[in-house]
Scaffold this motif. Structure first.
Motif, PDB file in Angstrom:
ATOM      1  N   GLY A  33       0.787  -1.225   0.000  1.00 57.69           N
ATOM      2  CA  GLY A  33       0.000   0.000   0.000  1.00 57.69           C
ATOM      3  C   GLY A  33       0.815   1.268   0.000  1.00 57.69           C
ATOM      4  N   ASP A  34       2.057   1.215  -0.473  1.00 54.76           N
ATOM      5  CA  ASP A  34       2.935   2.391  -0.509  1.00 54.76           C
ATOM      6  C   ASP A  34       3.053   3.048   0.860  1.00 54.76           C
ATOM      7  N   GLU A  35       3.060   2.217   1.916  1.00 55.47           N
ATOM      8  CA  GLU A  35       3.205   2.724   3.281  1.00 55.47           C
ATOM      9  C   GLU A  35       4.305   1.937   3.993  1.00 55.47           C
ATOM     10  N   PRO A  36       5.567   2.250   3.701  1.00 52.31           N
ATOM     11  CA  PRO A  36       6.671   1.501   4.311  1.00 52.31           C
ATOM     12  C   PRO A  36       6.773   1.762   5.801  1.00 52.31           C
ATOM     13  N   ASP A  37       7.202   0.722   6.540  1.00 49.75           N
ATOM     14  CA  ASP A  37       7.505   0.953   7.945  1.00 49.75           C
ATOM     15  C   ASP A  37       8.886   1.600   8.051  1.00 49.75           C
ATOM     16  N   ALA A  38       9.344   1.850   9.248  1.00 50.58           N
ATOM     17  CA  ALA A  38      10.592   2.603   9.432  1.00 50.58           C
ATOM     18  C   ALA A  38      11.782   1.895   8.797  1.00 50.58           C
ATOM     19  N   ASP A  39      11.867   0.571   8.961  1.00 50.12           N
ATOM     20  CA  ASP A  39      12.993  -0.171   8.387  1.00 50.12           C
ATOM     21  C   ASP A  39      12.921  -0.178   6.862  1.00 50.12           C
ATOM     22  N   GLN A  40      11.740  -0.390   6.329  1.00 51.30           N
ATOM     23  CA  GLN A  40      11.583  -0.383   4.870  1.00 51.30           C
ATOM     24  C   GLN A  40      11.917   0.991   4.295  1.00 51.30           C
ATOM     25  N   LEU A  41      11.478   2.044   4.957  1.00 55.07           N
ATOM     26  CA  LEU A  41      11.760   3.398   4.485  1.00 55.07           C
ATOM     27  C   LEU A  41      13.260   3.659   4.472  1.00 55.07           C
ATOM     28  N   ALA A  42      13.944   3.241   5.528  1.00 59.61           N
ATOM     29  CA  ALA A  42      15.395   3.426   5.577  1.00 59.61           C
ATOM     30  C   ALA A  42      16.078   2.653   4.462  1.00 59.61           C
ATOM     31  N   GLY A  43      15.594   1.432   4.193  1.00 60.10           N
ATOM     32  CA  GLY A  43      16.184   0.626   3.131  1.00 60.10           C
ATOM     33  C   GLY A  43      15.974   1.227   1.761  1.00 60.10           C
ATOM     34  N   ILE A  44      14.784   1.772   1.515  1.00 55.00           N
ATOM     35  CA  ILE A  44      14.494   2.387   0.219  1.00 55.00           C
ATOM     36  C   ILE A  44      15.382   3.600  -0.006  1.00 55.00           C
ATOM     37  N   LYS A  45      15.494   4.447   1.011  1.00 52.37           N
ATOM     38  CA  LYS A  45      16.322   5.646   0.865  1.00 52.37           C
ATOM     39  C   LYS A  45      17.794   5.289   0.674  1.00 52.37           C
ATOM     40  N   GLN A  46      18.277   4.278   1.395  1.00 50.35           N
ATOM     41  CA  GLN A  46      19.662   3.855   1.214  1.00 50.35           C
ATOM     42  C   GLN A  46      19.878   3.321  -0.198  1.00 50.35           C
ATOM     43  N   ALA A  47      18.904   2.561  -0.710  1.00 55.23           N
ATOM     44  CA  ALA A  47      19.028   2.009  -2.053  1.00 55.23           C
ATOM     45  C   ALA A  47      19.126   3.125  -3.094  1.00 55.23           C
ATOM     46  N   LYS A  48      18.333   4.167  -2.932  1.00 55.84           N
ATOM     47  CA  LYS A  48      18.381   5.268  -3.899  1.00 55.84           C
ATOM     48  C   LYS A  48      19.718   6.001  -3.820  1.00 55.84           C
ATOM     49  N   ARG A  49      20.256   6.124  -2.609  1.00 51.53           N
ATOM     50  CA  ARG A  49      21.585   6.748  -2.490  1.00 51.53           C
ATOM     51  C   ARG A  49      22.636   5.886  -3.179  1.00 51.53           C
ATOM     52  N   LEU A  50      22.556   4.567  -3.027  1.00 60.24           N
ATOM     53  CA  LEU A  50      23.526   3.667  -3.657  1.00 60.24           C
ATOM     54  C   LEU A  50      23.429   3.739  -5.182  1.00 60.24           C
ATOM     55  N   ILE A  51      22.210   3.801  -5.690  1.00 64.72           N
ATOM     56  CA  ILE A  51      22.039   3.900  -7.140  1.00 64.72           C
ATOM     57  C   ILE A  51      22.714   5.170  -7.659  1.00 64.72           C
ATOM     58  N   PHE A  52      22.517   6.278  -6.962  1.00 65.35           N
ATOM     59  CA  PHE A  52      23.140   7.521  -7.400  1.00 65.35           C
ATOM     60  C   PHE A  52      24.662   7.448  -7.281  1.00 65.35           C
ATOM     61  N   GLU A  53      25.159   6.819  -6.232  1.00 67.70           N
ATOM     62  CA  GLU A  53      26.607   6.676  -6.083  1.00 67.70           C
ATOM     63  C   GLU A  53      27.186   5.824  -7.212  1.00 67.70           C
ATOM     64  N   GLY A  54      26.433   4.820  -7.659  1.00 68.47           N
ATOM     65  CA  GLY A  54      26.865   4.057  -8.827  1.00 68.47           C
ATOM     66  C   GLY A  54      26.920   4.918 -10.064  1.00 68.47           C
TER      67      GLY A  54
END
Length: 304
Positions: A33-54
């Motif tokens: 439902g596009d409503e991540p919990d705290a851990d999921q939200l942290a993981g999504i944001k980290q993933a986007k940072r990693l993609i940009f770093e790549g």
């Protein structure tokens, strides 16, 4: 700051797209439902940072052209904040549409223009699904909304990047025996041409049309001719649509042979596998390297 540099056949724009929101969380992090919990939200944001770093790793190795990133505010604000706003940096595009909607809908309702004014990206992106055989009333409403976006972005001085998807109707797919490849090859080019012309007649005027890959140079020229008929200064880039590697590379090679196509915007084909693996092994450096290499592999298919 809005850039003055413009992409061209001799200076292509290679965008790494990661503005996926609902599908990003659902597919890679199990969000419901596009409503991540705290851990999921942290993981999504980290993933986007990693993609940009790549992308940063790859950008330093580009043989030609400029690197760009298409990223959302919802999960990628850290990336937006990191991008230097200068003439030599990564080109920034941000979406203004809500994720996962059948018809164009604003992410931030009536505040969408304020968000663009605050960020001042190089491009504001709209994602549109359309087909000449879709209901005319809904299409007209969408055209009117997009024409208003064109006018407001023009007043602000931010170019529009128009991502166009033309899904088949049931009747169109039946006409090619249910064969999705035949739809892409035989029907979609003409439908794309018609949708672009319909937009142009309603005053929708993007700087760049982002279109699904085309199977032949002739089809790419057909679409490009319609774009330039409406605006001699408008360009096109090709999107990846998460296609299998061989087909994606073919689309890139086709587009690069048509001067009106000035680059690509590819997302999941470049980073999805790397992020899946990172979710298992948590190896940041391996993820960066994998993303950089896949991005550069796509660049290598672009014929100068």
């Amino acid at each position: 700051m809005v850039m003055t540099w413009e992409p061209g056949s001799d200076g292509p724009l290679f965008i790494l797209a990661m503005d996926h929101r609902d599908s990003f969380g659902k597919t890679l992090f199990g969000v419901e439902g596009d409503e991540p919990d705290a851990d999921q939200l942290a993981g999504i944001k980290q993933a986007k940072r990693l993609i940009f770093e790549g992308l940063e790793v790859a950008a330093a190795q580009l043989p030609v052209g400029r690197a760009g990133v298409l990223v959302d505010e919802q999960y990628g604000q850290d990336v937006i904040d990191k991008i230097p706003r200068d003439e030599d940096g990564v080109v920034l595009a941000v979406p203004i549409e809500a994720s996962g909607q059948e018809w164009f809908t604003f992410q931030w309702a009536s505040q969408w223009l304020e968000h663009i004014d605050q960020i001042r990206p190089d491009f504001a992106k709209v994602l549109v699904r359309d087909n000449p055989d879709f209901p005319i009333g809904a299409r007209e409403q969408q055209f009117d909304l997009l024409a208003d976006v064109t006018e407001k972005l023009g007043d602000l001085g931010v170019p529009m990047l128009y991502e166009l998807l033309v899904p088949a109707t049931e009747a169109q797919l039946d006409s090619v025996g249910g064969d999705a490849y035949r739809y892409d090859r035989d029907l979609r080019p003409g439908l794309v041409e018609r949708v672009i012309a319909d937009n142009q007649r309603h005053g929708v005027a993007p700087a760049i049309w982002k279109v699904e890959g085309l199977e032949t140079v002739e089809a790419a020229r057909l679409v490009a001719a319609q774009v330039r008929a409406g605006d001699p200064h408008a360009d096109l880039i090709v999107l990846g649509r998460d296609a299998p590697q061989e087909r994606l590379y073919h689309w890139l090679e086709v587009a690069s042979e048509v001067p009106e196509f000035v680059g690509f915007a590819i997302g999941r084909s470049i980073w999805e596998d790397a992020i899946r693996e990172h979710n298992e092994n948590h190896d940041d450096e391996a993820a960066r390297k994998a993303i950089a290499q896949r991005y550069l592999d796509c660049v290598a298919r672009w014929k100068a």
